[in-house]
Motif scaffolding. Structure first.
Motif, PDB file in Angstrom:
ATOM      1  N   LEU A   1      86.480  14.615  21.284  1.00 39.14           N
ATOM      2  CA  LEU A   1      85.438  13.590  21.243  1.00 39.14           C
ATOM      3  C   LEU A   1      85.600  12.614  22.396  1.00 39.14           C
ATOM      4  CD1 LEU A   1      85.459  12.539  17.473  1.00 39.14           C
ATOM      5  CD2 LEU A   1      83.687  13.874  18.605  1.00 39.14           C
ATOM      6  N   VAL A   2      84.508  12.023  22.815  1.00 41.12           N
ATOM      7  CA  VAL A   2      84.588  10.889  23.729  1.00 41.12           C
ATOM      8  C   VAL A   2      85.298   9.761  22.993  1.00 41.12           C
ATOM      9  CG1 VAL A   2      83.251   9.146  24.989  1.00 41.12           C
ATOM     10  CG2 VAL A   2      82.492  11.536  24.971  1.00 41.12           C
TER      11      VAL A   2
ATOM     12  N   GLU B   1      76.040   3.851  21.899  1.00 43.08           N
ATOM     13  CA  GLU B   1      75.660   3.586  20.511  1.00 43.08           C
ATOM     14  C   GLU B   1      75.171   4.856  19.833  1.00 43.08           C
ATOM     15  OE1 GLU B   1      73.097   0.317  19.755  1.00 43.08           O
ATOM     16  OE2 GLU B   1      74.092  -1.025  21.170  1.00 43.08           O
ATOM     17  N   ALA B   2      74.339   5.632  20.536  1.00 46.81           N
ATOM     18  CA  ALA B   2      73.772   6.838  19.941  1.00 46.81           C
ATOM     19  C   ALA B   2      74.853   7.869  19.637  1.00 46.81           C
ATOM     20  CB  ALA B   2      72.711   7.435  20.866  1.00 46.81           C
ATOM     21  N   TYR B   3      75.802   8.027  20.541  1.00 45.93           N
ATOM     22  CA  TYR B   3      76.893   8.980  20.333  1.00 45.93           C
ATOM     23  C   TYR B   3      77.774   8.523  19.169  1.00 45.93           C
ATOM     24  CZ  TYR B   3      80.777  12.133  21.627  1.00 45.93           C
ATOM     25  OH  TYR B   3      81.750  13.100  21.628  1.00 45.93           O
ATOM     26  N   ALA B   4      78.088   7.224  19.123  1.00 48.54           N
ATOM     27  CA  ALA B   4      78.887   6.691  18.020  1.00 48.54           C
ATOM     28  C   ALA B   4      78.185   6.929  16.693  1.00 48.54           C
ATOM     29  CB  ALA B   4      79.148   5.199  18.226  1.00 48.54           C
TER      30      ALA B   4
ATOM     31  N   ALA C   1      91.686   7.768  30.700  1.00 46.90           N
ATOM     32  CA  ALA C   1      91.318   8.694  29.628  1.00 46.90           C
ATOM     33  C   ALA C   1      91.415  10.123  30.133  1.00 46.90           C
ATOM     34  CB  ALA C   1      89.897   8.412  29.139  1.00 46.90           C
ATOM     35  N   VAL C   2      92.133  10.944  29.405  1.00 45.19           N
ATOM     36  CA  VAL C   2      92.111  12.384  29.635  1.00 45.19           C
ATOM     37  C   VAL C   2      91.302  12.992  28.499  1.00 45.19           C
ATOM     38  CG1 VAL C   2      93.449  14.514  29.787  1.00 45.19           C
ATOM     39  CG2 VAL C   2      94.341  12.405  30.824  1.00 45.19           C
ATOM     40  N   LEU C   3      90.176  13.607  28.839  1.00 46.19           N
ATOM     41  CA  LEU C   3      89.282  14.206  27.849  1.00 46.19           C
ATOM     42  C   LEU C   3      89.299  15.719  27.998  1.00 46.19           C
ATOM     43  CD1 LEU C   3      86.163  11.867  28.277  1.00 46.19           C
ATOM     44  CD2 LEU C   3      88.100  11.567  26.715  1.00 46.19           C
TER      45      LEU C   3
ATOM     46  N   VAL D   1      84.913  18.296  25.090  1.00 49.08           N
ATOM     47  CA  VAL D   1      84.173  17.061  24.811  1.00 49.08           C
ATOM     48  C   VAL D   1      82.780  17.110  25.448  1.00 49.08           C
ATOM     49  CG1 VAL D   1      84.107  14.579  25.295  1.00 49.08           C
ATOM     50  CG2 VAL D   1      86.237  15.650  24.561  1.00 49.08           C
ATOM     51  N   LEU D   2      82.687  17.722  26.620  1.00 54.56           N
ATOM     52  CA  LEU D   2      81.422  17.756  27.347  1.00 54.56           C
ATOM     53  C   LEU D   2      80.425  18.727  26.731  1.00 54.56           C
ATOM     54  CD1 LEU D   2      82.863  17.865  30.984  1.00 54.56           C
ATOM     55  CD2 LEU D   2      82.517  15.881  29.502  1.00 54.56           C
TER      56      LEU D   2
END
Length: 282
Positions: free
Chosen positions: A110-111, A118-121, A157-159, A163-164
């Motif tokens: 996840l991010v 806001e939309a992703y949260a 941050a290592v993602l 996640v993408l």
């Protein structure tokens, strides 16, 4: 006529905020309707905030501070209000985020919350339930105000590449979220690296974790499971996570190459070409 409830300002930060809002409004000789007209909100909303039934927003607090001449009181109280809206076990993490001089996070799926839109949260929260969704989103967004401080923390941050691709909330939500990640390229305090699928076996298989560093306090590492979180300053645990993070950063793409990958995935999967004026500020 609006019923006037008696608030105990010591019951919670939200009750204290409502108590102070009512006190300042009455000191200014304004009714709820009059204050609402000045601020551009309904009298009903003013009443809900004053009786601790509604969480105020930053915009509301800033407007009320100006209208009531409170010298920023309500905006300052909002930080406590928003922190109190977080799960009790997570409130310590928000405090660590606010005090840290450097934050290093690893998120494979996840991010990270400090980078979410806001939309992703909302998509993340509603995956389980949408109870009190607006307040939960607002509390998460409030955490991101640490980047607005005069001296914000250095954030790495290592993602994971997954996640993408993990589509949350649909293509528009993902496009907006990836645009926000791309905008971080312009912020010298925020650095994002993507750990590519091609990295194969890596040091982050046990799961996500955060590392908090401070000027005068020991480093703290944090991880969580489904129900709660675990923070520790144990030297062995800290050393283990820091070593793992070093390996993760070494295996991840550079910040520049990560930007290119994020841009490529956004264009290929979510169908929009970013332009500089489209990119929101991090």
């Amino acid at each position: 006529m609006t019923q006037i409830n008696t608030l105990d300002p010591g019951a919670s930060p939200l009750d204290y905020y409502g108590y102070e809002l009512r006190r300042c409004r009455e000191a200014a000789g304004l009714t709820q309707k009059q204050l609402g007209s000045i601020l551009g909100y309904t009298a009903s909303l003013i009443g809900q905030i004053e009786t601790a039934r509604k969480v105020p927003t930053l915009e509301f607090s800033e407007r009320a501070d100006v209208a009531l001449g409170t010298d920023g009181l309500l905006s300052r109280l909002l930080t406590l209000v928003m922190r109190s809206q977080l799960p009790s076990w997570f409130q310590q993490v928000a405090e660590l985020e606010a005090r840290a001089t450097a934050i290093h996070v690893f998120q494979p799926l996840l991010v990270h919350g400090l980078l979410q839109t806001e939309a992703y949260a909302g998509a993340v929260f509603s995956a389980v339930n949408d109870r009190d969704l607006d307040n939960r989103i607002a509390a998460r967004m409030a955490r991101q105000r640490i980047f607005e401080k005069d001296k914000p923390p250095v954030f790495w941050a290592v993602l994971g590449e997954a996640v993408l691709y993990q589509r949350l909330g649909g293509p528009d939500v993902m496009r907006g979220q990836l645009l926000k990640l791309l905008a971080c390229e312009k912020n010298p305090y925020v650095n994002i690296q993507v750990l590519p699928f091609a990295a194969g076996s890596h040091a982050g298989f046990p799961g996500a974790f955060d590392i908090f560093r401070f000027s005068n306090d020991p480093t703290i590492v944090y991880s969580e499971d489904y129900e709660t979180g675990h923070a520790t300053a144990n030297p062995d645990a800290v050393e283990n996570r820091m070593l793992r993070y070093d390996h993760l950063q070494a295996a991840a793409l550079s910040v520049k190459d990560s930007v290119e990958l994020i841009r490529h995935v956004m264009e290929e999967r979510y169908g929009e070409h970013p332009s500089p004026d489209q990119r929101p500020m991090a």
